[in-house]
Design a protein around this motif. Structure first.
Motif, PDB file in Angstrom:
ATOM      1  N   VAL A 177       0.864  -1.176   0.000  1.00  0.00           N
ATOM      2  CA  VAL A 177       0.000   0.000   0.000  1.00  0.00           C
ATOM      3  C   VAL A 177       0.898   1.222   0.000  1.00  0.00           C
ATOM      4  CG1 VAL A 177      -1.796   1.278   1.206  1.00  0.00           C
ATOM      5  CG2 VAL A 177      -1.796  -1.226   1.256  1.00  0.00           C
ATOM      6  N   SER A 178       0.689   2.138  -0.952  1.00  0.00           N
ATOM      7  CA  SER A 178       1.511   3.347  -0.975  1.00  0.00           C
ATOM      8  C   SER A 178       1.152   4.224   0.205  1.00  0.00           C
ATOM      9  CB  SER A 178       1.294   4.104  -2.294  1.00  0.00           C
ATOM     10  OG  SER A 178      -0.046   4.500  -2.406  1.00  0.00           O
ATOM     11  N   ARG A 214       2.372   5.017 -13.015  1.00  0.00           N
ATOM     12  CA  ARG A 214       1.984   3.635 -12.734  1.00  0.00           C
ATOM     13  C   ARG A 214       3.171   2.934 -12.089  1.00  0.00           C
ATOM     14  NH1 ARG A 214       0.397   1.370 -17.794  1.00  0.00           N
ATOM     15  NH2 ARG A 214       2.565   0.735 -18.134  1.00  0.00           N
ATOM     16  N   GLU A 271       4.697  -0.564 -10.489  1.00  0.00           N
ATOM     17  CA  GLU A 271       4.578  -2.018 -10.465  1.00  0.00           C
ATOM     18  C   GLU A 271       5.729  -2.586  -9.646  1.00  0.00           C
ATOM     19  OE1 GLU A 271       3.089  -3.450 -14.679  1.00  0.00           O
ATOM     20  OE2 GLU A 271       4.442  -1.739 -14.890  1.00  0.00           O
ATOM     21  N   ILE A 292       2.316  -6.340  -8.146  1.00  0.00           N
ATOM     22  CA  ILE A 292       1.318  -5.481  -7.509  1.00  0.00           C
ATOM     23  C   ILE A 292       1.412  -4.109  -8.150  1.00  0.00           C
ATOM     24  CG2 ILE A 292       0.597  -4.405  -5.352  1.00  0.00           C
ATOM     25  CD1 ILE A 292       1.677  -6.832  -3.902  1.00  0.00           C
ATOM     26  N   GLN A 293       0.275  -3.606  -8.627  1.00  0.00           N
ATOM     27  CA  GLN A 293       0.243  -2.341  -9.368  1.00  0.00           C
ATOM     28  C   GLN A 293      -0.538  -1.294  -8.586  1.00  0.00           C
ATOM     29  OE1 GLN A 293      -0.474  -2.220 -13.762  1.00  0.00           O
ATOM     30  NE2 GLN A 293      -2.344  -1.166 -13.166  1.00  0.00           N
ATOM     31  N   THR A 294      -0.032  -0.070  -8.604  1.00  0.00           N
ATOM     32  CA  THR A 294      -0.739   1.056  -7.996  1.00  0.00           C
ATOM     33  C   THR A 294      -0.424   2.303  -8.801  1.00  0.00           C
ATOM     34  OG1 THR A 294      -1.136   2.255  -5.941  1.00  0.00           O
ATOM     35  CG2 THR A 294       1.134   1.635  -6.422  1.00  0.00           C
TER      36      THR A 294
END
Length: 939
Positions: free
Chosen positions: A2-3, A661, A663, A673-675
């Motif tokens: 989680v950012s 983006r 990754e 996991i991408q955010t």
């Protein structure tokens, strides 16, 4: 994952550089501000690393004082460039420069001088006074024993007579001195008026005082009353003429010399021929060839006096290249044959030996009858040496005919050579011209070209070709080329062959008059050379862009046609005027107009293309590698966080960046996991920061970062995140090395000890290891945690030492405290010592802490105070005990500025370092140099 948050601030850091060494250095003098010297033994491996910081990431280049230091760099990590030279030689010593530049500010340049140490074998020669050369060589003479050696540093000389060391002016008969202009490389032992006791064995011993562990070397000479220089005699004359195909033997015999001289044969020019054999002093050459001619040297050497040398000039008979010349009346400056004028016919061959050639003249098949009008001359100064000429005075009609010149080696099996000259009214001097339409020849590069000049006259002489517009050789490699039909044939011509060629008549095998000349122009056509070969064009949506393809050179130099294609499709393009470039304007960049544009420019010889990639994509981000403390967790936790920082390359080139983006993928796993990371405003040099949480200790991760604009995804940047032990800021004086990284905080194994420390954890330790000794895990108790230990099992023996040396640290405080955990469990435990190495003019090692014997199956902590007076290193020394149950381990080495905790921890007491004033404290003994920033080396 989680950012957590993203921050930004402007950042552009100029390049900084630091040189560190990681090779087999003997001494590195780093405490001298004006000169950093890296001393290494010849034949060892030189390793220099240039550690750089700065953003964008600086590019590193190594150079040497006199040129490139290395053809190829070996990148060991993202943080440095390594210069590595295997088996370094003395000529590779000098000053090496590391230059780091990133376009921000001035480049950073650091240098270090590499001093290569060596000691060659000494050479001892013996000489006498030149005053008297009669009688036996050394009887009642003054003798000089000269000892010479090449070394760095300069060698120290010791002379011995037998086992007795000699000194200068030891008695009236001995003198030791250094000759002028020898720069410390020579020492002479002078024995004045030889006495009976002077006939003895003399040894010259040279030493560089064990620098770089280079041992002393010596050479011995036995002086007797029969000692004499070499003398030789030859079995053949100094000049020896032989026929090709003969077998010859030249004997070189010793007539004097003590000790026994060594006899060596050599040949110049070039090496000894392959069909030769040297046995003792005899040289035999079988089936000798013309190429075996030359000087053969027989040399005898015994290092007494001067070498004896005899030389044989070996000539192998040969004849070749018979030529003639017709010289009209020189006095009347005539260029034609005329009755009533003088005429000279000349004949020449290239022969060995030249002076032994005999020339004979014939007229119409019969020997020429010489008279007052028909003369034979040799060695005309205006003609080549040893040329024979037939002079006809007052030419008459009866002198017309065919003249034959025959060259002979009398009494030798060498075939005669002859040349024929016809003298008549039809014998006329040459003229030369270029055939119509052949004065300019135009061909394509890579094809065949033929240049032609026509020669008329009788006889027709050869044609000599050369270039007149360029001082370059002909395709044959010579400056001129000879042809007999007037045609110069050139295969696979290149653009460099373009130019003007001259053809001229030769002055041999024809008239000896002023050469006739003509010119031919060669034009080599080649396809265009264009610029740019490739260009990445970025532009914002809706903006226009102009693409230009320029013809830099070509033949012909004008653009014949230019064709533009978009993604392979031909574009309608108006015909351009004859010029050296072609342009295309894209009115509005969009998704539809983005893609590959190709411009094909042609001339009469071929086609070349420019390629443009037009897009509104954003450039890639540039990761920031100089984050002071990227790891944000403690080792006791199973997770860690990482501070990811970057700037955007040329953000104003395209539309504003809306988001990134992100990754993240653990190495060796497929799941990603991408955010997305939103961006408010982007400027050039703006440093963005994003925390990656919940990373697993000690795993590594691949991170991909892609900018997103209204056009879509831009160029992606990739990097690997590796777990590094964090430093607990803002307490900069508490720096702990937990050995979690393979670089082990910059500690290195000592090359001079008996064995090495080993890095391991509970997962990598040997399952068959000795029980009842050594730790099960590191101090944290986790199986992934690493520590350093020494293995006491075979082949180790009692007293073997393993030493682990820290990097060199500069002084930034008066007092330091070194803390570490140790594990000493086993009934055969030896000793664990802590030493401090202080570097001033020389390195001084001081033991500052020591502990011996079994201390139980537990980790215990030691605190050791030090106050080093100069740059320092710490050394952990493990000493093997009486048997195999004696493994010792260390972990969590910490450095603090200031005093240690007052509560004593161990049984040993501290000892103050030389030059220090710290009082003795009851604590595991530490009193020496260390550093205050282990993390600097971790990075």
């Amino acid at each position: 994952l989680v950012s957590l948050f993203t921050t930004s601030f402007l950042s552009a850091a100029p390049a900084q550089a630091q040189i560190i060494h990681a090779g087999q250095a003997c001494v590195v003098k780093e405490d001298n501000i004006s000169e950093r010297v890296y001393t290494i033994r010849e034949g060892d491996t030189l390793v220099l690393q240039c550690l750089v910081t700065g953003h964008p990431r600086p590019q590193v280049r190594w150079t040497k004082t006199a040129g490139s230091a290395s053809d190829k760099f070996q990148e060991t990590s993202v943080l440095n460039e390594t210069l590595r030279i295997e088996k370094i030689q003395r000529l590779q010593g000098g000053r090496y420069y590391c230059k780091a530049e990133n376009g921000v500010g001035v480049p950073a340049i650091k240098s270090i001088r590499v001093d290569v140490q060596y000691l060659d074998e000494p050479v001892l020669t013996v000489h006498q006074t030149i005053s008297d050369v009669r009688g036996s060589f050394y009887q009642e003479k003054t003798v000089f024993l000269r000892c010479t050696v090449n070394s760095n540093p300069p060698a120290r000389f010791i002379w011995k007579r037998g086992a007795e060391t000699l000194s200068h002016s030891q008695d009236n008969g001995v003198d030791i001195y250094e000759p002028l202009y020898t720069q410390g490389e020579t020492k002479v032992l002078k024995l004045k008026n030889l006495r009976p006791q002077d006939y003895a064995s003399y040894t010259c011993q040279v030493s560089v005082r064990n620098v770089c562990s280079i041992p002393d070397k010596s050479i011995t000479f036995q002086l007797t009353n029969t000692t004499a220089p070499p003398a030789l005699k030859l079995s053949v004359n100094e000049t020896l003429v032989v026929n090709p195909g003969d077998n010859i033997t030249m004997q070189c015999s010793l007539t004097g010399g003590d000790p026994q001289p060594e006899v060596v044969w050599s040949h110049s020019p070039g090496p000894m021929p392959p069909n030769s054999l040297v046995r003792g002093g005899n040289l035999t050459i079988w089936r000798i060839h013309v190429e075996d001619s030359g000087y053969y040297n027989c040399t005898a050497i015994n290092n007494v006096g001067n070498p004896a040398k005899k030389t044989v000039n070996l000539l192998v008979r040969s004849m070749k290249n018979a030529t003639f010349q017709i010289t009209p009346d020189v006095i009347k400056e005539s260029e034609t044959i005329q009755l009533g004028q003088d005429l000279k016919l000349s004949c020449h061959v290239d022969a060995v030996p030249q002076e032994k050639v005999v020339y004979s003249w014939y007229k119409n098949g019969k020997p020429a009858r010489f008279s007052d009008r028909l003369l034979i001359t040799r060695n005309d100064p205006e003609l080549p040496p040893v040329t024979c000429s037939l002079e006809i005075i007052d030419l008459r009609f009866s002198d017309y005919g065919t003249y034959l010149c025959v060259a002979t080696f009398q009494g030798a099996p060498i075939p005669d050579l002859s040349v024929e000259v016809n003298v008549s009214s039809e014998t006329v001097p040459p003229t030369i011209s270029v055939p119509k339409g052949q004065s300019t020849i135009t061909v394509r590069e890579g094809s065949r070209a033929e240049l032609q000049c026509e020669v008329r006259g009788k006889p027709k002489p050869p044609i000599i070709w050369s270039r007149i517009d360029k001082e370059t050789p002909m395709p044959s490699g010579t400056m001129t080329m000879e042809t007999y039909d007037g045609k110069l044939r050139l295969e696979s011509v290149s653009r460099e062959m373009s130019g003007t060629y001259k053809c001229q008549t030769a002055r041999y095998n024809g008239f000896n008059i002023r050469p006739r000349e003509a010119l031919v122009q060669l034009n080599v056509q080649f396809p265009p050379v264009v610029e740019p070969a490739f260009q990445d064009v970025r532009q914002g949506m809706g903006r226009s862009v102009t693409l230009r393809c320029t013809m830099l050179k070509g033949s012909p130099m004008k653009v014949a046609t230019s064709v533009w294609r978009f993604n392979g499709t031909l574009l309608a393009q108006p015909l351009a005027e004859q010029q050296d470039y072609s342009e295309l304007k894209v009115d509005s960049v969009s998704r539809e107009t983005s893609g590959s544009y190709e411009c094909s420019i042609s001339n009469a010889a071929g086609v070349s293309a420019c390629l443009f990639q037009v897009s509104a994509k954003a450039y890639s981000p540039e990761f920031y590698y100089d984050t002071p403390n990227p790891t944000l967790s403690q080792k006791q936790s199973k997770n860690y966080s990482y501070v990811l920082q970057w700037t955007q390359k040329e953000p104003d080139a395209v539309d504003p960046i809306l988001k990134y983006r992100l990754e993240v993928r653990q190495l060796a796993q497929r799941n990603t996991i991408q955010t997305f990371i939103p961006v408010q405003k982007m400027e050039k040099g703006l440093l963005l920061e994003h925390i990656l949480p919940n990373l697993k200790v000690p795993q590594s991760y691949e991170v991909r970062l892609t900018p997103i604009t209204s056009f879509g995804a831009g160029d992606m940047a990739t990097r690997i995140i590796r777990y590094m032990e964090p430093i607990n800021y803002p307490s900069p004086t508490d720096n702990t090395c937990r050995f979690e990284d393979e670089k082990i905080c910059g500690f290195v194994q000592d090359k001079m000890d008996n064995f090495d420390w080993t890095r391991q954890n509970a997962l990598t330790q040997n399952p068959k290891r000795t029980v009842n000794t050594g730790p099960p895990t590191d101090i944290s108790g986790t199986p992934e945690g690493y520590y350093m230990f020494i293995e006491a099992s075979r082949p180790r023996v009692t007293g073997d030492k393993a030493r682990l040396i820290s990097p060199l640290y500069n002084i930034t405080a008066k007092y330091y405290c070194v803390s570490f955990y140790y594990h000493m469990y086993g009934k055969h435990i030896g000793s664990l010592n802590l030493l401090v190495r202080v570097r001033n003019k020389r390195a001084i090692d001081t033991q500052v802490w020591s502990l011996s014997g079994n201390r139980g199956n537990m980790w215990q902590q030691a605190h050791v105070p030090i106050n080093p007076p100069g740059p320092f290193q710490i050394i952990f020394e493990g000493v093997r005990g009486t048997s195999y149950e004696g493994d010792i381990a260390i972990d969590d080495v910490t450095l603090k500025k200031g005093d240690c905790p007052r509560k004593p921890i161990g049984p040993n007491k501290a000892v103050a370092l030389p030059g220090g004033g710290v009082p003795a404290l009851h604590s595991p003994c530490l009193c020496g140099p260390l550093t205050f920033f282990l993390y600097v080396l971790l990075r």
